[in-house]
Design an enzyme around this catalytic site. Structure first.
Site, mmCIF file in Angstrom:
data_model
loop_
_atom_site.group_PDB
_atom_site.id
_atom_site.type_symbol
_atom_site.label_atom_id
_atom_site.label_comp_id
_atom_site.label_asym_id
_atom_site.label_seq_id
_atom_site.Cartn_x
_atom_site.Cartn_y
_atom_site.Cartn_z
ATOM 1 N N HIS A 97 1.223 -9.531 -6.823
ATOM 2 C CA HIS A 97 1.903 -10.382 -5.839
ATOM 3 C C HIS A 97 2.501 -11.617 -6.530
ATOM 4 O O HIS A 97 3.078 -12.473 -5.868
ATOM 5 C CB HIS A 97 0.913 -10.867 -4.781
ATOM 6 C CG HIS A 97 0.422 -9.807 -3.827
ATOM 7 N ND1 HIS A 97 1.235 -8.834 -3.298
ATOM 8 C CD2 HIS A 97 -0.803 -9.605 -3.273
ATOM 9 C CE1 HIS A 97 0.517 -8.076 -2.476
ATOM 10 N NE2 HIS A 97 -0.709 -8.515 -2.450
ATOM 11 N N ARG A 109 10.210 -7.226 2.627
ATOM 12 C CA ARG A 109 10.202 -6.880 4.051
ATOM 13 C C ARG A 109 10.793 -8.055 4.799
ATOM 14 O O ARG A 109 10.627 -9.217 4.375
ATOM 15 C CB ARG A 109 8.757 -6.634 4.490
ATOM 16 C CG ARG A 109 8.615 -6.080 5.883
ATOM 17 C CD ARG A 109 7.153 -5.837 6.216
ATOM 18 N NE ARG A 109 7.027 -5.051 7.427
ATOM 19 C CZ ARG A 109 5.870 -4.764 8.011
ATOM 20 N NH1 ARG A 109 4.724 -5.200 7.472
ATOM 21 N NH2 ARG A 109 5.826 -4.057 9.112
ATOM 22 N N THR A 140 0.837 -1.205 0.000
ATOM 23 C CA THR A 140 0.000 0.000 0.000
ATOM 24 C C THR A 140 0.874 1.258 0.000
ATOM 25 O O THR A 140 0.595 2.234 -0.706
ATOM 26 C CB THR A 140 -0.909 0.005 1.253
ATOM 27 O OG1 THR A 140 -1.479 -1.299 1.402
ATOM 28 C CG2 THR A 140 -1.996 1.030 1.157
HETATM 29 P P1 PAP Z 1 -1.051 -5.892 0.924
HETATM 30 O O1 PAP Z 1 0.184 -6.546 0.405
HETATM 31 O O2 PAP Z 1 -2.114 -6.848 1.341
HETATM 32 O O3 PAP Z 1 -1.558 -4.801 0.044
HETATM 33 P P2 PAP Z 1 0.573 -4.257 2.613
HETATM 34 O O4 PAP Z 1 0.244 -2.860 2.331
HETATM 35 O O5 PAP Z 1 1.815 -4.811 2.058
HETATM 36 O O6 PAP Z 1 -0.669 -5.185 2.290
HETATM 37 O O7 PAP Z 1 0.695 -4.528 4.172
HETATM 38 C C1 PAP Z 1 0.255 -3.733 5.172
HETATM 39 C C2 PAP Z 1 1.454 -3.462 6.059
HETATM 40 O O8 PAP Z 1 2.086 -2.280 5.585
HETATM 41 C C3 PAP Z 1 1.021 -3.227 7.476
HETATM 42 O O9 PAP Z 1 2.100 -3.614 8.319
HETATM 43 P P3 PAP Z 1 1.867 -4.016 9.846
HETATM 44 O O10 PAP Z 1 0.853 -5.100 9.881
HETATM 45 O O11 PAP Z 1 3.201 -4.491 10.344
HETATM 46 O O12 PAP Z 1 1.424 -2.788 10.549
HETATM 47 C C4 PAP Z 1 0.815 -1.716 7.430
HETATM 48 O O13 PAP Z 1 0.790 -1.114 8.689
HETATM 49 C C5 PAP Z 1 1.995 -1.289 6.616
HETATM 50 N N1 PAP Z 1 1.757 0.021 5.974
HETATM 51 C C6 PAP Z 1 0.669 0.422 5.307
HETATM 52 N N2 PAP Z 1 0.816 1.685 4.886
HETATM 53 C C7 PAP Z 1 2.034 2.097 5.311
HETATM 54 C C8 PAP Z 1 2.747 3.315 5.203
HETATM 55 N N3 PAP Z 1 2.253 4.364 4.564
HETATM 56 N N4 PAP Z 1 3.976 3.375 5.756
HETATM 57 C C9 PAP Z 1 4.503 2.312 6.407
HETATM 58 N N5 PAP Z 1 3.879 1.143 6.551
HETATM 59 C C10 PAP Z 1 2.645 1.018 6.012
#
Ligand code: PAP
Length: 347
Positions: free
Chosen positions: A149, A171, A90
């Site tokens: 993905h 990551r 995201t």
């Molecule tokens: P997806 O692959 O299903 O689209 P993705 O966006 O990769 O999801 O994963 C969400 C993770 O990115 C979350 O991590 P966490 O569970 O460890 O918190 C989310 O918090 C993090 N995330 C989303 N937006 C941002 C952002 N702008 N900056 C940093 N981390 C973010």
């Protein structure tokens, strides 16, 4: 994949369904029938996973993957953002969207303020090719920005042979795993099954059985290609973005052939983009607090903590030891490692 197959067999607690039963189209069923036998596993998330060409796919998404593989034609100017789920997709989508379109929109009327980044940068397999063998892509302005993905190994040949740019964001495995585990348990589809325990999810992860996984083969596909074709494949790390987003955003713009000018630097354009795409900013937008970004998954589940090192709150020392050992084995000789990326303290 032997270990995954073993685990899959042991864990297939519910009877297998035929492709007809799960509603795959006739064409997809034929593809199923002509491909090598796959193992079907249950219970990782809401839907069974199927192994296809060495990787695991959510069964009801497989059709879209096959259609994308057969029908997508890349253009040289295309930009493809590739990730494993929960690696920062995201964030990457919003950063690239804002960078590529920075002369088109001001910061006060930016589409990111009113649309979820997943709407603005569509996934091939979760959106464009879902229920659509030949989506109409002609109305997308160039450069087209897509996301996926799907592992590099399974991208269509036209994509691999084109001059398009691919940005891969990885990551560290500990945080990716923890983020995925939380995400799965937040899905509405998981409700009927009950929560997935950390221990069980960890077992699946270590056996490579995650959507679009195994984790290590996904990374290696893009990593190796980034070494062979660095002008076409940029390999980024979530942890490096967290550590110095301004430098990394410059790197992204350079790679995409739209470097920030001195004037833009003076005007603070980079900092504006960073601010617009920050975790806090995106999370607090009304559009990201409500609704679902794909059916069954609420948009707010994309913004949980957004930190490096949350694994410390969940993984036991034996789990850490096992995962590290596994990564060393699987990534050995690749030059890809994570030591030094785990311990960045949450900011
Ligand atoms: P997806 O692959 O299903 O689209 P993705 O966006 O990769 O999801 O994963 C969400 C993770 O990115 C979350 O991590 P966490 O569970 O460890 O918190 C989310 O918090 C993090 N995330 C989303 N937006 C941002 C952002 N702008 N900056 C940093 N981390 C973010």
């Amino acid at each position: 994949m032997a270990e995954a197959n073993n685990l899959a067999t042991q864990n297939s607690t519910t009877p297998s369904h035929s492709p007809e039963e799960v509603g795959l189209s006739h064409e997809c069923q034929e593809m199923h029938a002509s491909s090598p036998p796959r193992t079907r596993v249950e219970e990782w998330i809401e839907d069974p996973l199927y192994q296809h060409q060495g990787f695991w796919f959510i069964e009801r998404r497989l059709e879209a993957v096959l259609w994308f593989q057969s029908n997508f034609k890349s253009c040289d100017r295309d930009i493809i953002l590739a990730t494993l789920p929960k690696s920062g997709t995201t964030w990457l989508k919003s950063l690239v969207f804002a960078t590529v379109n920075r002369t088109k929109y001001s910061f006060s009327d930016n589409p990111l303020l009113t649309a979820n980044p997943h709407e603005l940068v569509p996934f091939f397999e979760l959106k464009l090719y879902t229920d659509n063998q030949l989506p109409n892509l002609s109305n997308i302005s160039h450069p087209r920005v897509f996301a996926t993905h799907i592992p590099y190994q399974l991208l269509p040949e036209t994509t691999k042979n084109s001059n398009c740019r691919i940005i891969y964001l990885c990551r560290n495995p500990r945080d990716t795993f923890i983020s995925s585990w939380h995400f799965v348990n937040k899905s509405s589809r998981r409700e009927s099954l009950g929560p997935l325990s950390l221990e069980e999810a960890f077992e699946w992860f270590c056996n490579g059985v995650i959507p679009f996984g195994p984790y290590w083969n996904h990374l290696l596909g893009y990593w190796n290609e980034s070494l062979t074709r660095p002008r076409n494949v940029l390999f980024l790390r979530y942890e490096e973005l967290k550590e110095d987003i301004v430098s990394q955003l410059r790197r992204i713009a350079d790679f995409l052939g739209c470097p920030f000018s001195l004037e833009e630097g003076r005007q603070g354009v980079i900092e504006e983009i960073v601010r617009l795409c920050s975790f806090e900013s995106l999370r607090n937008l009304e559009v990201n607090k409500t609704g679902c970004f794909i059916p069954g998954y609420e948009s707010n589940s994309l913004f949980r903590r957004g930190e490096v090192g949350d694994w410390m709150n969940y993984l036991t020392p034996p789990m850490v030891k096992r995962l590290d050992q596994l990564m060393r084995e699987k990534l050995s000789d690749s030059g890809l490692e994570f030591d030094g990326y785990y311990s960045l303290l949450p900011k």
